[in-house]
Design an enzyme around this catalytic site. Structure first.
Site, PDB file in Angstrom:
ATOM      1  N   THR A 182      53.206  44.050  93.125  1.00  0.00           N
ATOM      2  CA  THR A 182      52.672  42.802  92.577  1.00  0.00           C
ATOM      3  C   THR A 182      51.199  42.592  92.875  1.00  0.00           C
ATOM      4  O   THR A 182      50.432  42.174  92.002  1.00  0.00           O
ATOM      5  CB  THR A 182      53.489  41.607  93.121  1.00  0.00           C
ATOM      6  OG1 THR A 182      54.825  41.690  92.642  1.00  0.00           O
ATOM      7  CG2 THR A 182      52.878  40.281  92.693  1.00  0.00           C
ATOM      8  N   HIS A 203      48.425  44.076  93.110  1.00  0.00           N
ATOM      9  CA  HIS A 203      47.275  44.610  92.376  1.00  0.00           C
ATOM     10  C   HIS A 203      47.345  44.354  90.871  1.00  0.00           C
ATOM     11  O   HIS A 203      46.561  44.926  90.109  1.00  0.00           O
ATOM     12  CB  HIS A 203      47.101  46.104  92.649  1.00  0.00           C
ATOM     13  CG  HIS A 203      48.278  46.953  92.263  1.00  0.00           C
ATOM     14  ND1 HIS A 203      48.627  47.204  90.959  1.00  0.00           N
ATOM     15  CD2 HIS A 203      49.191  47.606  93.030  1.00  0.00           C
ATOM     16  CE1 HIS A 203      49.686  47.985  90.934  1.00  0.00           C
ATOM     17  NE2 HIS A 203      50.054  48.238  92.178  1.00  0.00           N
ATOM     18  N   HIS A 205      47.856  53.295  87.378  1.00  0.00           N
ATOM     19  CA  HIS A 205      47.118  52.417  86.458  1.00  0.00           C
ATOM     20  C   HIS A 205      45.866  51.917  87.177  1.00  0.00           C
ATOM     21  O   HIS A 205      45.908  51.602  88.363  1.00  0.00           O
ATOM     22  CB  HIS A 205      47.992  51.237  86.025  1.00  0.00           C
ATOM     23  CG  HIS A 205      47.348  50.342  85.028  1.00  0.00           C
ATOM     24  ND1 HIS A 205      47.167  50.694  83.718  1.00  0.00           N
ATOM     25  CD2 HIS A 205      46.817  49.091  85.147  1.00  0.00           C
ATOM     26  CE1 HIS A 205      46.575  49.712  83.054  1.00  0.00           C
ATOM     27  NE2 HIS A 205      46.354  48.725  83.911  1.00  0.00           N
ATOM     28  N   TYR A 222      40.998  45.865  78.041  1.00  0.00           N
ATOM     29  CA  TYR A 222      41.190  44.422  78.185  1.00  0.00           C
ATOM     30  C   TYR A 222      40.276  43.958  79.321  1.00  0.00           C
ATOM     31  O   TYR A 222      39.915  44.748  80.210  1.00  0.00           O
ATOM     32  CB  TYR A 222      42.648  44.072  78.477  1.00  0.00           C
ATOM     33  CG  TYR A 222      43.221  44.702  79.728  1.00  0.00           C
ATOM     34  CD1 TYR A 222      43.027  44.120  80.989  1.00  0.00           C
ATOM     35  CD2 TYR A 222      43.972  45.873  79.665  1.00  0.00           C
ATOM     36  CE1 TYR A 222      43.545  44.689  82.128  1.00  0.00           C
ATOM     37  CE2 TYR A 222      44.502  46.452  80.801  1.00  0.00           C
ATOM     38  CZ  TYR A 222      44.287  45.856  82.035  1.00  0.00           C
ATOM     39  OH  TYR A 222      44.801  46.428  83.174  1.00  0.00           O
ATOM     40  N   TYR A 249      87.841  43.973  61.615  1.00  0.00           N
ATOM     41  CA  TYR A 249      86.433  43.704  61.885  1.00  0.00           C
ATOM     42  C   TYR A 249      86.368  42.445  62.728  1.00  0.00           C
ATOM     43  O   TYR A 249      86.933  41.406  62.370  1.00  0.00           O
ATOM     44  CB  TYR A 249      85.668  43.529  60.576  1.00  0.00           C
ATOM     45  CG  TYR A 249      84.261  42.994  60.736  1.00  0.00           C
ATOM     46  CD1 TYR A 249      83.321  43.693  61.488  1.00  0.00           C
ATOM     47  CD2 TYR A 249      83.875  41.801  60.131  1.00  0.00           C
ATOM     48  CE1 TYR A 249      82.028  43.207  61.631  1.00  0.00           C
ATOM     49  CE2 TYR A 249      82.592  41.313  60.260  1.00  0.00           C
ATOM     50  CZ  TYR A 249      81.668  42.019  61.021  1.00  0.00           C
ATOM     51  OH  TYR A 249      80.392  41.539  61.163  1.00  0.00           O
ATOM     52  N   ASP A 300      79.560  43.383  67.843  1.00  0.00           N
ATOM     53  CA  ASP A 300      80.063  43.336  66.476  1.00  0.00           C
ATOM     54  C   ASP A 300      80.644  44.715  66.190  1.00  0.00           C
ATOM     55  O   ASP A 300      79.910  45.713  66.219  1.00  0.00           O
ATOM     56  CB  ASP A 300      78.904  43.012  65.529  1.00  0.00           C
ATOM     57  CG  ASP A 300      79.325  42.906  64.080  1.00  0.00           C
ATOM     58  OD1 ASP A 300      80.031  41.939  63.752  1.00  0.00           O
ATOM     59  OD2 ASP A 300      78.938  43.783  63.279  1.00  0.00           O
ATOM     60  N   THR A 302      84.417  47.275  64.853  1.00  0.00           N
ATOM     61  CA  THR A 302      85.740  47.389  64.242  1.00  0.00           C
ATOM     62  C   THR A 302      86.722  47.902  65.287  1.00  0.00           C
ATOM     63  O   THR A 302      86.353  48.688  66.171  1.00  0.00           O
ATOM     64  CB  THR A 302      85.743  48.339  63.033  1.00  0.00           C
ATOM     65  OG1 THR A 302      85.308  49.646  63.445  1.00  0.00           O
ATOM     66  CG2 THR A 302      84.843  47.815  61.935  1.00  0.00           C
ATOM     67  N   GLU A 349      85.568  56.338  56.352  1.00  0.00           N
ATOM     68  CA  GLU A 349      84.992  56.970  57.523  1.00  0.00           C
ATOM     69  C   GLU A 349      85.966  58.061  57.945  1.00  0.00           C
ATOM     70  O   GLU A 349      87.163  57.797  58.111  1.00  0.00           O
ATOM     71  CB  GLU A 349      84.800  55.969  58.665  1.00  0.00           C
ATOM     72  CG  GLU A 349      83.758  54.895  58.383  1.00  0.00           C
ATOM     73  CD  GLU A 349      83.643  53.872  59.500  1.00  0.00           C
ATOM     74  OE1 GLU A 349      84.489  53.904  60.436  1.00  0.00           O
ATOM     75  OE2 GLU A 349      82.736  53.028  59.454  1.00  0.00           O
ATOM     76  N   LEU A 350      85.476  59.273  58.115  1.00  0.00           N
ATOM     77  CA  LEU A 350      86.328  60.431  58.396  1.00  0.00           C
ATOM     78  C   LEU A 350      86.002  60.956  59.793  1.00  0.00           C
ATOM     79  O   LEU A 350      84.902  61.477  60.031  1.00  0.00           O
ATOM     80  CB  LEU A 350      86.101  61.520  57.347  1.00  0.00           C
ATOM     81  CG  LEU A 350      86.324  61.086  55.892  1.00  0.00           C
ATOM     82  CD1 LEU A 350      85.847  62.156  54.928  1.00  0.00           C
ATOM     83  CD2 LEU A 350      87.799  60.740  55.647  1.00  0.00           C
ATOM     84  N   TYR A 351      86.954  60.819  60.704  1.00  0.00           N
ATOM     85  CA  TYR A 351      86.759  61.226  62.095  1.00  0.00           C
ATOM     86  C   TYR A 351      87.527  62.520  62.361  1.00  0.00           C
ATOM     87  O   TYR A 351      88.695  62.653  61.968  1.00  0.00           O
ATOM     88  CB  TYR A 351      87.274  60.151  63.054  1.00  0.00           C
ATOM     89  CG  TYR A 351      86.515  58.853  62.976  1.00  0.00           C
ATOM     90  CD1 TYR A 351      85.466  58.590  63.849  1.00  0.00           C
ATOM     91  CD2 TYR A 351      86.849  57.879  62.040  1.00  0.00           C
ATOM     92  CE1 TYR A 351      84.758  57.397  63.776  1.00  0.00           C
ATOM     93  CE2 TYR A 351      86.149  56.688  61.956  1.00  0.00           C
ATOM     94  CZ  TYR A 351      85.100  56.444  62.834  1.00  0.00           C
ATOM     95  OH  TYR A 351      84.408  55.269  62.763  1.00  0.00           O
TER      96      TYR A 351
END
Length: 852
Positions: free
Chosen positions: A36, A38, A227, A252, A550, A563, A565, A657-659
């Site tokens: 912190t 510096h 830095h 800066y 869903y 979110d 399925t 969807e093919l698994y």
């Protein structure tokens, strides 16, 4: 609390404010003497994300409160800030930032170069095209801020022990149980070690956080990077001088003691390679002025008076950077062990906000703001690799002031995770993006040429495009002539290919084949799996085996935490599919609800075959019955490959969807390509998916829906079960008032009384099809700020520029708003959704098959 910098002091203070009275903060040196002390202390409120900006705005409001509580000056200098733009690209970025600032409620102004010089007469501004003026910006003295936070924490009962270090973290049953502390010099008479029982421990040790985390077997991917900044002799610089950022010139500066503090971001940063960072207080490195030369020369050009001044101080210290330049916050894989680390070079500005969200997270289970972009769990197992973390952190630091264009892909530490079909994608000229370490196809450049079919640009049937209520012609020809295949204006057209349109149209007219292997796959099984998921998920999961639901995971406030399925594979076995970057987060959330979760992402490849010819294509290589219904799953064989086929879509077209097990992944891809090519099928990428999902109104978590939004607000009430209890239900019922105006919501509510939110997510169609939103653009209604765009893009099947935004629930199709696209206000109409195939017949109905 391990660490006595601004992070630890802020979290301790905010925990005490929420009523936690048994808090101990330990610091191995004196307060602030790690990372912190510096810090250059810049506080710039306008950031690239809503949450970052909110956190810094909160921080700025915290300082007067601290001064009143403690009597200590937190070192705040509210001098305002200038952000310069000297190139056309930076000007465009500034216009976008200004638009976003309006939606945040920030007071800001766009100035000319001459006006910027009036604000700060020392500036050379002839090359300044514009400057953002933010009167709420300023700078802080880092030590003063930390002391004020510590004093506030003490007044609220926090114990602070300096000269005390954590030498061990005790873990049992996957949870933190205590900390072993020590003081004095090991081996000397003053050495003392003692245990402290604690069920909550926060690692806030700055550049040393990675080392502390390893005491519990946890990886916190902090990379210490050197830095440097300098301070000049006094030469009459007024204390009222605004802070100045000149990102085009990677520099800066601000006033300090009548001189100027100058910092910058070098292009060839150096990692501090040490096994024991911050072992000594106030760690600094020897000055490296050759590396600082570019920043200094930039500062002299911008402030010519610097040419005649001497540098009196060089501060060259470690900054705690991260793989993506963002904070590392949240609970680790060890329950009760938290991190508040990775402050990079903007941590001091957001320290108050970090304390707020961390305290809320620990005490309440979730913070007020959406912090997924800062959540430690955004990284997967690959973040354990020091080589990976270092390569990404160096890249992040070296480009810290670069313009980040939406859709821009960086190349550091790639490729890493690859689908079994990756080699085929590369052969087809795939343009790859990266997410969570996965190489994913954005588009195939081999698709850039239009297909040969003469009816490719035929007008859509009237039922294909919803146009009522918004003054749009049902005949698609006119819109196509305006928008077809044209590069969008501005930023949306920078990273663009006509291949995306061809992939969308091929999916509409024949079929598209998409590789979604990267999507995270989680399994929950065993006794209690159904009951636990029923409690965690808002949707009704007690459906027959083979059903797909869903649903969302909600927090206690009713906000959307995930979110996904859920497919019921057996009475006591469920597979959850969520976004590529969300697997670690979602699994941790479910485990927090007491569920046993296995991540099986790597075990399965997933290809999505969508389009009206999908039935013909899959039927040509599978003898199984493929006519099972929408939102159903079935085991089939494709060629010689065992496949779980799921009738679900994210683009609004018929298909699956093919698994398959990963070892079959390349064979399945080759089989589908060979079968689909004669039907006009094209392999396609994620840009096409995003375009098509916008046309169907499918929401994306993290953009359209977040922990700050509820399902009802997002128009997802249909996914909320009204016949069971679940986490967040009480908050939903309390938040949404009963409908009393005769209207009924579009979806059922969780309670018997129908409810409607005060705001809703609405679809907007922009008048100018070449003005395309990318997210974050301001929305005005009646000339007043109303909202911001959550996500946007171009819908190639409907030839419309589409955006989504939350607006008052009284808004209706046909209402007019304006959207600010890079400084230009574009008219837009609120549209009924979905725009494409509003009856969803293309999704649910079996298409006619040429094979019968």
């Amino acid at each position: 609390m391990i660490g006595g910098g601004v992070a630890g002091c802020s979290v301790a203070y905010h925990l005490a404010r929420l009523g936690w009275t048994e808090v101990i903060l330990v610091e191995r040196h004196e307060l602030t003497e790690g990372t912190t002390w510096h810090s250059a202390g810049f506080v710039g409120q306008l950031r690239s994300t809503v949450t970052q900006t909110k956190m810094i705005m909160y921080s700025a409001g915290l300082y007067p409160e601290l001064a009143e509580l403690t009597g200590l000056d937190p070192g705040w200098h509210g001098v305002g800030g200038l952000r310069l733009a000297t190139t056309p690209e930076r000007l465009e970025e500034s216009l976008r930032l200004a638009g976003a600032g309006e939606t945040y409620g920030l007071g800001l102004e766009m100035l000319s170069g001459a006006e910027a010089r009036e604000m700060s007469p020392l500036l050379y501004a002839d090359d300044v095209r514009a400057a953002l003026w933010l009167p709420g910006d300023g700078w802080l003295d880092p030590a003063s801020l930390a002391r004020a936070l510590a004093a506030g924490a003490r007044k609220l009962g926090v114990r602070i022990l300096t000269g005390t270090r954590a030498v061990g973290l005790d873990v049992a049953g996957g949870a933190i149980t205590g900390v072993r502390l020590a003081s004095g010099t090991e081996g000397a008479e003053d050495f003392e070690e003692w245990p402290v029982r604690a069920e909550t421990v926060v690692v806030a040790a700055g550049a040393a956080s990675g080392r502390v985390g390893r005491l519990a077997g946890v990886d916190i991917p902090v990379v210490p990077i050197k830095h440097q900044y300098v301070v000049t002799e006094p030469f009459g610089v007024p204390s009222s001088m605004p802070t100045v950022r000149d990102p085009d010139n990677i520099v800066y500066f601000r006033e300090e003691n009548g001189g100027i503090l100058v910092g910058g971001y070098i292009r060839n940063p150096e990692i501090w390679s040490t096994a024991a960072p911050l072992e000594e207080p106030r760690t600094v490195f020897p000055p490296d002025m050759p590396k600082f030369q570019e920043s200094w020369e930039s500062a002299v050009r911008r402030v010519p008076a610097l040419a005649g001044t001497e540098i009196t101080k060089v501060v060259h210290g470690p900054e705690a950077f991260t793989p993506d330049g963002e904070f590392l916050l949240g609970e680790t894989s060890v329950r009760g062990l938290w991190a508040a680390a990775g402050f990079c070079v903007h941590g001091l500005a957001a320290a108050g906000g970090v304390g707020k969200v961390m305290a809320e997270w620990i005490v309440d289970g979730s913070p007020e703001y959406d912090v997924f972009g800062m959540d430690l769990r955004r990284f997967g197992l690959h973040a354990r690799s020091a080589a990976w973390s270092r390569a990404k952190a160096l890249d992040s630091y070296s480009k810290y002031y670069d313009i980040v264009y939406p859709g821009e892909e960086r190349t550091a530490a790639r490729p890493l995770r690859r689908s079994p079909a990756w080699v085929r994608h590369a052969e087809l000229g795939a343009v790859f993006g990266e997410k969570a370490g996965w190489e994913r196809v954005n588009w195939f450049e081999s698709n850039a040429r239009p297909a040969a079919e003469p009816d490719r640009y035929r007008p859509l049937d009237d039922g294909d495009v919803r146009s009522e209520g918004r003054g749009l012609r049902k005949d698609g020809r006119d819109a196509r002539e305006n928008g077809r295949g044209l590069r969008p204006a501005g930023w949306a057209g920078r990273i663009w290919s006509p291949a995306v349109r061809e992939e969308c149209l091929a999916t509409r007219d024949a079929a598209g084949l998409f590789d979604q292997t990267s999507f995270a796959k989680l399994e929950v099984a065993g006794a209690g799996a159904l009951e636990g998921l029923q409690r965690a998920c808002a949707g009704q999961l007690d459906r027959p085996v083979g059903s797909i639901v869903y649903t969302q995971l909600l927090n206690a406030r009713g906000g959307v935490e995930a979110d996904l399925t859920v497919t019921r594979l057996a009475d006591d076995r469920f597979r959850l599919v969520t976004g590529t970057a969300f697997g670690v987060h979602d699994a941790a959330w479910l485990r927090g609800q007491g569920l046993d979760v296995r991540d099986v992402t790597s075990a399965h490849a997933c290809y999505c075959l969508w389009g009206p010819r999908a039935l013909d294509i899959l039927g040509s290589v599978s003898g199984d019955d493929l006519t099972f219904g929408y939102l159903r799953a079935r085991e089939i064989s494709v060629g010689g490959v065992p496949v779980l086929a799921q009738r679900v879509t994210f683009v609004g077209e018929f298909g699956w969807e093919l698994y398959c097990p990963s070892e079959y992944g390349l064979t399945l891809w080759d089989t589908l390509v060979a079968a689909g090519t004669p039907y006009g099928m094209r392999p396609a990428g994620y840009r096409a998916i995003d375009s098509m999902r916008l046309e169907k109104g499918y929401r994306v978590w993290g953009l359209d829906i977040t922990p700050e939004t509820t399902p009802y607000e997002a128009g997802l009430g249909f996914a909320v079960a009204g016949d069971k209890d679940f986490l967040g239900r009480a908050a939903l019922e309390a938040a949404h008032r009963p409908v009393d105006d005769g209207r009924t919501p579009a979806v059922p509510a969780a309670s018997p009384t129908a409810t409607v939110p005060a705001r809703r997510l609405f679809c907007l169609v922009l008048d100018d099809p070449r003005q395309v939103c990318l997210g974050g653009e301001p929305v005005r209604s009646g000339g007043l700020p109303a909202s911001r765009v959550t996500s946007g893009g171009y819908g190639h099947r409907v030839d419309r520029s589409i955006a989504y935004a939350y607006l008052p629930e009284v808004t209706a199709p046909g209402d007019r708003v304006e959207v600010g696209v890079t400084g230009t206000w574009v008219g837009a109409a609120v549209a009924a959704e979905p725009l494409y195939d509003p009856s969803s017949e293309r999704v649910r109905r079996l298409p006619p098959s040429s094979s019968g």
